[in-house]
Design an enzyme around this catalytic site. Structure first.
Site, PDB file in Angstrom:
ATOM      1  N   LYS A 280       0.703  -1.042   0.117  1.00 41.60           N
ATOM      2  CA  LYS A 280       0.095   0.043   0.112  1.00 41.60           C
ATOM      3  C   LYS A 280       0.849   1.298   0.142  1.00 41.60           C
ATOM      4  CE  LYS A 280      -3.570   1.882   2.822  1.00 41.60           C
ATOM      5  NZ  LYS A 280      -4.259   2.211   1.609  1.00 41.60           N
TER       6      LYS A 280
ATOM      7  N   LYS B 184       7.683   0.823   1.458  1.00 44.60           N
ATOM      8  CA  LYS B 184       8.062  -0.117   0.306  1.00 44.60           C
ATOM      9  C   LYS B 184       9.586   0.577  -0.109  1.00 44.60           C
ATOM     10  CE  LYS B 184       5.073   0.812  -2.790  1.00 44.60           C
ATOM     11  NZ  LYS B 184       4.030   1.503  -1.451  1.00 44.60           N
TER      12      LYS B 184
ATOM     13  N   LYS C 283       4.904   8.254  -7.472  1.00 43.27           N
ATOM     14  CA  LYS C 283       5.425   9.121  -6.437  1.00 43.27           C
ATOM     15  C   LYS C 283       6.836   9.286  -7.239  1.00 43.27           C
ATOM     16  CE  LYS C 283       5.342   9.649  -1.839  1.00 43.27           C
ATOM     17  NZ  LYS C 283       5.767   9.020  -0.542  1.00 43.27           N
TER      18      LYS C 283
ATOM     19  N   ASP D 197      -1.497  -0.476  -4.346  1.00 46.31           N
ATOM     20  CA  ASP D 197      -3.054   0.052  -3.901  1.00 46.31           C
ATOM     21  C   ASP D 197      -4.173  -0.507  -4.676  1.00 46.31           C
ATOM     22  OD1 ASP D 197      -2.805   1.773  -1.354  1.00 46.31           O
ATOM     23  OD2 ASP D 197      -1.784   2.942  -2.399  1.00 46.31           O
TER      24      ASP D 197
HETATM   25  N1  LIG Z   1      10.768   1.331   9.761  1.00 46.16           N
HETATM   26  C1  LIG Z   1      10.619   2.344   9.730  1.00 46.16           C
HETATM   27  N2  LIG Z   1      10.666   3.235  10.577  1.00 46.16           N
HETATM   28  C2  LIG Z   1      10.402   4.753  10.582  1.00 46.16           C
HETATM   29  N3  LIG Z   1       9.801   5.322   9.713  1.00 46.16           N
HETATM   30  C3  LIG Z   1       9.776   4.499   8.670  1.00 46.16           C
HETATM   31  C4  LIG Z   1       9.932   3.014   8.620  1.00 46.16           C
HETATM   32  N4  LIG Z   1       9.793   2.597   7.309  1.00 46.16           N
HETATM   33  C5  LIG Z   1       9.187   3.722   6.475  1.00 46.16           C
HETATM   34  N5  LIG Z   1       9.343   4.713   7.255  1.00 46.16           N
HETATM   35  C6  LIG Z   1       8.862   6.181   7.002  1.00 46.16           C
HETATM   36  O1  LIG Z   1       7.314   6.170   6.357  1.00 46.16           O
HETATM   37  C7  LIG Z   1       7.438   6.994   5.104  1.00 46.16           C
HETATM   38  C8  LIG Z   1       6.794   6.180   3.976  1.00 46.16           C
HETATM   39  O2  LIG Z   1       7.610   5.261   3.700  1.00 46.16           O
HETATM   40  P1  LIG Z   1       8.070   4.882   1.933  1.00 46.16           P
HETATM   41  O3  LIG Z   1       9.077   4.018   2.348  1.00 46.16           O
HETATM   42  O4  LIG Z   1       8.123   6.114   1.172  1.00 46.16           O
HETATM   43  O5  LIG Z   1       6.691   4.282   1.525  1.00 46.16           O
HETATM   44  P2  LIG Z   1       6.159   3.485   0.199  1.00 46.16           P
HETATM   45  O6  LIG Z   1       7.319   3.647  -0.584  1.00 46.16           O
HETATM   46  O7  LIG Z   1       5.452   2.368   0.658  1.00 46.16           O
HETATM   47  O8  LIG Z   1       5.153   4.775  -0.309  1.00 46.16           O
HETATM   48  C9  LIG Z   1       8.837   7.551   4.953  1.00 46.16           C
HETATM   49  O9  LIG Z   1       8.792   8.950   5.151  1.00 46.16           O
HETATM   50  C10 LIG Z   1       9.605   6.849   5.917  1.00 46.16           C
HETATM   51  O10 LIG Z   1      10.528   7.871   6.752  1.00 46.16           O
HETATM   52 MG   LIG Z   2       7.496   4.460  -2.498  1.00 48.46          MG
END
Ligand SMILES: Nc1ncnc2c1ncn2[C@@H]1O[C@H](COP(=O)(O)OP(=O)(O)O)[C@@H](O)[C@H]1O
Ligand SMILES: [Mg+2]
Ligand SMILES: Nc1ncnc2c1ncn2[C@@H]1O[C@H](COP(=O)(O)OP(=O)(O)O)[C@@H](O)[C@H]1O
Ligand code: SF4
Ligand SMILES: [Mg+2]
Lengths: 269, 269
Positions: free
Chosen positions: B9, B14, B40, B125
C-alpha cells in the site's frame, strides 16, 4: 441533479463520509443515488445494513452487459437511497477504469442515473485515466477531497487536484473542486494544516469531521451514524456537511502544490 | 539474475525497505538495479542522495521513446547501484500500467536490464492489469509483500496475493510469493497478526522491521540507514533481510483470504 464525487486515499474515510452524507440528504426528503467506485465495493454497505450487494463488473464478467436489468445492479437501502457498486477488476488482469466506465454506461442505458443528488465514492490512490473517469465525462461536476493531516493522504488529494486542473482544459469536462473535507486521524494541528492546504490550492475546508468511536459502533450495528445515533454530535457534523454541500455553488479549478512545497507545508504544523 | 518485486500500500514503507535492501546487497559486492514503479517516483531518492531523477514516462512523453539513451534514464547512486524511476501517468489521463510496460521495454531495448539483483518497487493500492505488469511478463519472479498490522495494508497485500494466484495460471508467468515483510506501524500484536496472515496464505513472515526514528534522521540526511548509520540495530535488520531474500528459494502460490475472514483475523489480535 447535483452530481458529486468524493475522492481520497484508501482507508481515509470516503465511504463512511459518503454513506452518512447520503443518509443525511435523504432525511431532507431528497432522492439520492450512491455509486461506489472502489474495487473494495463496500461503499454502500452501511446503507444496505451490512449486505454486500453484487457488483456491476462481476455481473458483466459473468453474463456480458446485454442481459442485465436494473434491479440486478441497483439496490434500495436506508430511506430509499439507491445503491450501486461498480466493483473492481479481477486483481492483476483488468482495468479499474474500464469497469467504472462500463458501470456508468450500463446505468445510462437502463435510465437509472437520476435523482436530486448522485454521489460517487471513488478511490483516489491512483489518479490514472481509469479512476478519473467520473470526472471526465461530466458524470461528477463537483469533486470533494477527503483527506486527513497525514502527508500521504494530502499527497493523494494533491494528485486529484492535478487531475481536475488537467481535465478542466478539455472542452467536455465540467468538473471542478467543491471543497476539502478533513476526516480527522487525530493528528495534532491537522485542522489548521488541511485548512492551509485548502486555501493554498484555491479552495476551502468545507468540513472538519472528528474521529469518533460512534462511527465504529454504528458500523458494528451495520448502520450509518445518521441512522444509529441521530442525536449524536457526529450525526450533526454529517448533517452540516450535507447542508453545506447541497447549498454549495462555489467551485474552483485547483492550483496543485509541488511535492516539495507540500512536504514543507506539512512540516510547518 | 534474481528478479524481485516489493508490493504494498502507498506509504507502507516499500521505498525505504527497497533502498536499504539494495544498499545492503550492494555492500556484499553484488551488482544491483532498482526500478521505482510508483507514480510518486521517489523510490531511489535516498540512493541518489536526495536527487529526483527524471522519469522514463516524462522523457517518453516529451520525446517519444526512439531518441532516449541509457544515461538519460539509468542513474548511478550509492555504491554503484543503478537507479531508474518509471514515473506515473499525468494525473487523470494516462495509464500507470502502460507507463511501467514502456519503461521495461525501453530498458530491454537499451540492454540495461541486468545485474545480480533487479528490484522493482511497486505501488500495490490498485492491483489492476497495469500495476501487475512487473509480475506478468516474467520481469519479477519473486514478490515480497510489505505490510503492517493495519487492516487496510493487509487488505492491499491480500489483493496482491489474488493477482499472483490469478496470474500463476498463465503459462508465461513465473512469479510467486517469496514472503511477507512486516514494516511496523507500532500497532500492538501486529507481528503476531502479520505472521498469522502469512501462514494462512501459505507463506511466511520473512522479516519484522521495527519502526525506528533513525529512518527519518537518515532521510533528512538524504541517505539510506545502511549508509548513514551502518552500525545501528536498524541497519542490521535490513542486512538480515537482504541475506534472507538473497538466499531464499522457497516460493509459493498464495491462497488469498476472503475479506470477511481477513477482518475477523485482524480482530483476533
Ligand atoms: N521502519 C520504519 N521506521 C520509521 N519510519 C519508517 C519506516 N519505514 C518507513 N518509514 C517512513 O514512512 C514513510 C513512508 O515510507 P516509504 O518508504 O516512502 O513508503 P512507500 O514507498 O511504501 O510509499 C517515509 O517517510 C519513511 O520515513
Ligand atoms: Mg515509495
Ligand atoms: N470520523 C471517523 N471516526 C472514526 N472512525 C472513522 C471515521 N471515518 C472513518 N472511520 C473508520 O475508518 C475506516 C475506513 O473508512 P472507510 O470509509 O471505509 O474508508 P475509505 O472508503 O476511504 O476506504 C472505517 O472502518 C471507519 O470505521
Ligand atoms: S488505466 Fe488505471 S486502472 Fe486502468 S489499467 Fe491503467 S493504471 Fe490500472
Ligand atoms: Mg471505501
Amino acid at each position: 441533479m447535483k452530481q458529486i464525487a468524493l475522492y481520497g486515499k484508501g482507508g481515509i474515510g470516503k465511504s463512511t463520509t459518503s454513506a452518512n452524507l447520503s443518509a443525511a440528504l435523504s432525511d431532507r426528503g431528497l432522492n439520492i443515488m450512491q455509486i461506489g467506485c472502489d474495487p473494495k465495493h463496500d461503499s454502500t454497505r452501511m446503507l444496505m445494513h451490512g449486505k454486500w450487494i453484487p457488483t456491476v463488473l462481476d455481473l458483466v464478467r459473468e453474463r456480458g452487459d446485454k442481459a442485465i436489468s436494473v434491479d440486478e445492479v441497483v439496490f434500495t437501502g436506508y430511506n430509499g437511497i439507491r445503491c450501486v457498486e461498480a466493483g473492481g477488476p479481477e486483481p492483476g488482469v483488468g482495468c479499474a477504469g474500464r469497469g467504472i466506465i462500463a458501470t456508468f454506461q450500463l446505468l445510462e442505458r437502463l435510465d437509472a442515473l437520476y435523482g436530486d443528488v448522485v454521489l460517487y465514492d471513488v478511490l483516489g490512490d491512483v489518479v490514472c485515466g481509469g479512476f478519473a473517469m467520473p470526472m471526465r465525462e461530466s458524470y461528477a461536476r463537483e469533486v470533494y477531497l477527503v483527506t486527513s493531516g497525514e502527508l500521504m493522504s494530502l499527497y493523494a488529494a494533491n494528485n486529484i487536484c492535478k487531475a481536475i486542473q488537467r481535465l478542466s482544459r478539455r472542452s467536455r469536462c465540467t468538473c471542478a473542486l467543491g471543497g476539502v473535507i478533513c476526516n480527522s486521524a487525530n493528528i495534532s494541528g491537522e485542522k489548521e494544516l488541511v485548512g492551509a492546504y485548502a486555501r493554498r490550492i484555491g479552495s476551502r475546508l468545507i468540513s472538519y469531521i472528528p474521529r469518533d468511536n460512534i462511527v465504529r459502533v454504528a458500523e458494528v450495528n451495520k448502520q450509518t451514524v445518521i441512522e444509529y445515533a441521530p442525536d449524536s454530535p457526529q450525526a450533526d457534523v454529517y448533517r452540516h456537511l450535507a447542508e453545506d454541500i447541497f447549498e454549495n455553488d462555489t467551485m474552483t479549478i485547483p492550483i496543485p502544490m509541488e511535492t516539495d512545497e507540500l512536504e514543507n507545508l506539512a512540516l510547518e504544523y
